[in-house]
Design an enzyme around this catalytic site. Structure first.
Site, short mmCIF file in Angstrom:
data_model
loop_
_atom_site.label_atom_id
_atom_site.label_comp_id
_atom_site.label_asym_id
_atom_site.label_seq_id
_atom_site.Cartn_x
_atom_site.Cartn_y
_atom_site.Cartn_z
N GLU A 175 0.83 -1.22 0.00
CA GLU A 175 0.00 0.00 0.00
C GLU A 175 0.86 1.26 0.00
O GLU A 175 0.79 2.07 0.92
CB GLU A 175 -0.95 -0.02 1.20
CG GLU A 175 -1.89 -1.21 1.17
CD GLU A 175 -3.06 -1.11 2.15
OE1 GLU A 175 -2.86 -0.53 3.22
OE2 GLU A 175 -4.14 -1.62 1.83
N GLU A 364 -5.49 -8.35 -1.32
CA GLU A 364 -6.18 -8.22 -0.03
C GLU A 364 -7.65 -7.93 -0.29
O GLU A 364 -7.98 -7.08 -1.13
CB GLU A 364 -5.62 -7.07 0.81
CG GLU A 364 -4.27 -7.34 1.41
CD GLU A 364 -3.81 -6.24 2.36
OE1 GLU A 364 -4.65 -5.64 3.05
OE2 GLU A 364 -2.59 -6.00 2.40
C1 BG6 Z 1 -4.51 -3.11 4.65
C2 BG6 Z 1 -3.14 -3.52 5.11
O1 BG6 Z 1 -4.61 -1.73 4.75
O2 BG6 Z 1 -5.62 -3.50 5.35
C3 BG6 Z 1 -3.12 -4.66 6.12
O3 BG6 Z 1 -2.28 -3.84 4.05
C4 BG6 Z 1 -4.29 -4.51 7.05
O4 BG6 Z 1 -1.88 -4.66 6.77
C5 BG6 Z 1 -5.56 -4.60 6.23
O5 BG6 Z 1 -4.29 -5.42 8.10
C6 BG6 Z 1 -6.83 -4.60 7.04
O6 BG6 Z 1 -6.85 -3.49 7.87
P1 BG6 Z 1 -7.12 -3.65 9.42
O7 BG6 Z 1 -6.95 -2.30 9.98
O8 BG6 Z 1 -8.50 -4.17 9.55
O9 BG6 Z 1 -6.11 -4.62 9.90
#
Ligand code: BG6
Length: 467
Positions: A175, A364
């Site tokens: 990111e 993701e």
């Molecule tokens: C993304 C990141 O922004 O979202 C991860 O690459 C992160 O590291 C994921 O864990 C989910 O966000 P969160 O805050 O729910 O863990």
């Protein structure tokens, strides 16, 4: 058949959120290791140094460092074709400043990759996932300093040479556009002013381009991508002022993709920097480096969509760990206020494919939710299955109907891990439940959720059976 035969189904984690073992086998502290636990209401605190008596979720996390064999066996049982994970930079170079790597750290990832390959699981490696060694912050103030480039290239060269033949899919910075929002996570930058953050982003662009070039020299088989934190917004209304404001909002993040996919700064960004009186410090050879280090593919995270308009001030109204504007009345939100938008995933795939004509990779996606363990030990996470089914359906349409070249899909936190935004454990994403709570207490035992068997079926049918 909609998804290609070699589609990379899998799951994603990051070292700092799952490994634990924060100071084991020579590992040095990273930026993640000084972040306290928080919640949706309470921000995490950056203590800058590791302090006695303070609880840091990354220190033990889910202890993947010692459970990796068990975890990878479960991934294999689901039929994973790939496993997206990060190498914890400070395991390899504990402060980032050393000239020779830490053998124990290198050996650890040899074991992890061997374990994956044993099951035919392709490792997909993020080189920097919010894990800048704290030593680089102490020495240089993090990525605002150009000297981080050499440190990063040294580290990447070491691991790309070491794991040649074992790893062929790489991503440079997780990111990368997070630099505009959270300089500490993105690169150990404590300052919050735009000039400093833009300079730090510039250094990461140059570093990434150098690594892409180096990685291709080390092994022409290497595929090296960028990783975009999926910021996608709709215009609040069809009022042209809102539409234009949305273009500006999107460009504030998409310029990162423009630089890394096209090899140069887009005109709108140059003008904006000029207007703001921000002059980037550059070296004469940088322009050529950026051009020669364009990425092979564009990976991104997709959790939600946002709304932007002329009245958006940023950081207001809607919640989520990305900056945002208005809420969208057509969408439901998660318990953490993230707006759920499966069709938005298809829209984003079209937008990025059309803009760059590069292979895309969803690395993701997923639903952070509180899971309840029933008396008989089962976890019936139908809400997660519904979320994923809807997103995969739209992803499928993008491939089948729109002709998007999509490499794979790795849902986030395929095994429960520490939340990056809040530091909680109870915000769970996994197909695999891990018995650890928000204070790090628990047996660390792994168990399968209902979604485990569902995803296994999805993979076995190459995305055809989503019921
Ligand atoms: C993304 C990141 O922004 O979202 C991860 O690459 C992160 O590291 C994921 O864990 C989910 O966000 P969160 O805050 O729910 O863990």
């Amino acid at each position: 058949m909609s998804f290609p035969k070699n589609f990379l189904w899998g799951g994603a984690t990051a070292a700092n959120q799952c490994e634990g073992a924060w100071n084991v086998d020579g590992k040095g502290p990273s930026c993640a290791d000084v972040m306290t636990a928080g919640s949706a209401q309470k921000e995490r605190i950056n203590t800058r140094t590791v302090q006695e008596g303070v609880y840091y979720p990354s220190h033990n996390a889910i202890d993947h460092y010692h459970h990796y064999k068990e975890d990878i066996a479960l991934f294999a049982e689901m039929g994973y074709k790939c496993y997206r994970m990060s190498i914890n930079w400070s395991r390899i170079y504990p402060t980032g400043l050393e000239q020779t790597p830490n053998e124990a750290g290198l050996a650890h990832y040899d074991h992890v990759f061997d374990e994956c390959l044993k099951y035919g699981i392709e490792p997909v490696v993020t080189l920097s996932h919010y894990e800048t060694p704290l030593g680089l912050v102490d020495a240089f103030g993090g990525w605002k300093d150009r000297r981080c480039i050499d440190a990063f290239v040294r580290y990447c060269t070491t691991v790309m040479e070491r794991y040649q033949g074992k790893v062929k899919y790489w991503m440079t910075f997780n990111e990368i556009n997070c630099m505009s929002l959270n300089g500490w996570n993105a690169g150990g930058v404590i300052e919050n002013d735009e000039a400093t953050l833009m300079q730090a982003a510039y250094h990461q662009f140059v570093a990434s381009a150098k690594v892409v070039k180096k990685g291709h020299e080390i092994d022409p088989e290497n595929k090296i991508g960028m990783m975009y934190g999926g910021l996608f917004s709709y215009a609040a209304t069809c009022n042209p002022d809102d539409v234009m404001a949305n273009v500006t909002n999107m460009n504030s993040a998409l310029f990162y993709c423009d630089v890394m996919c096209r090899g140069y700064y887009p005109a709108y960004k140059l003008k904006e920097l000029e207007r703001k009186g921000i002059t980037l410090e550059t070296e004469p050879e940088d322009a050529q480096i950026l051009l020669e280090g364009k990425v092979d593919y564009l990976a991104y995270s997709y959790y939600m969509s946002l709304v932007a308009g002329a009245k958006t001030t940023g950081m207001d109204l809607a919640t989520g760990n990305l900056y945002t504007g208005y809420t969208n009345p057509y969408l439901k939100t998660t318990d953490w206020g993230w707006q759920i938008d499966p069709v938005g995933l298809r829209i984003s795939l079209n937008l990025l494919y059309d803009r760059y004509q590069l292979p895309l990779f969803i690395v993701e996606n997923g639903l952070g939710a509180v899971d309840k363990k029933e008396k008989d030990g089962t976890i019936n996470d139908d809400y997660r299955i519904d979320y994923m089914r809807d997103h995969i359906t739209e992803m499928k349409k993008a491939v089948e109907l729109d002709g998007v070249d999509l490499m794979g899909y790795t849902p986030w936190g395929c095994i429960d891990l520490v939340s990056a935004g809040t530091g909680e454990m109870k915000k769970r994403y996994g197909f695999i439940y891990v018995d650890v709570d928000d204070e790090g207490r628990g047996t660390f035992a792994r168990s399968k959720k209902k979604s485990f068997d569902w995803y296994k079926k999805v993979i076995a049918s190459n995305g055809e059976d989503l019921d």
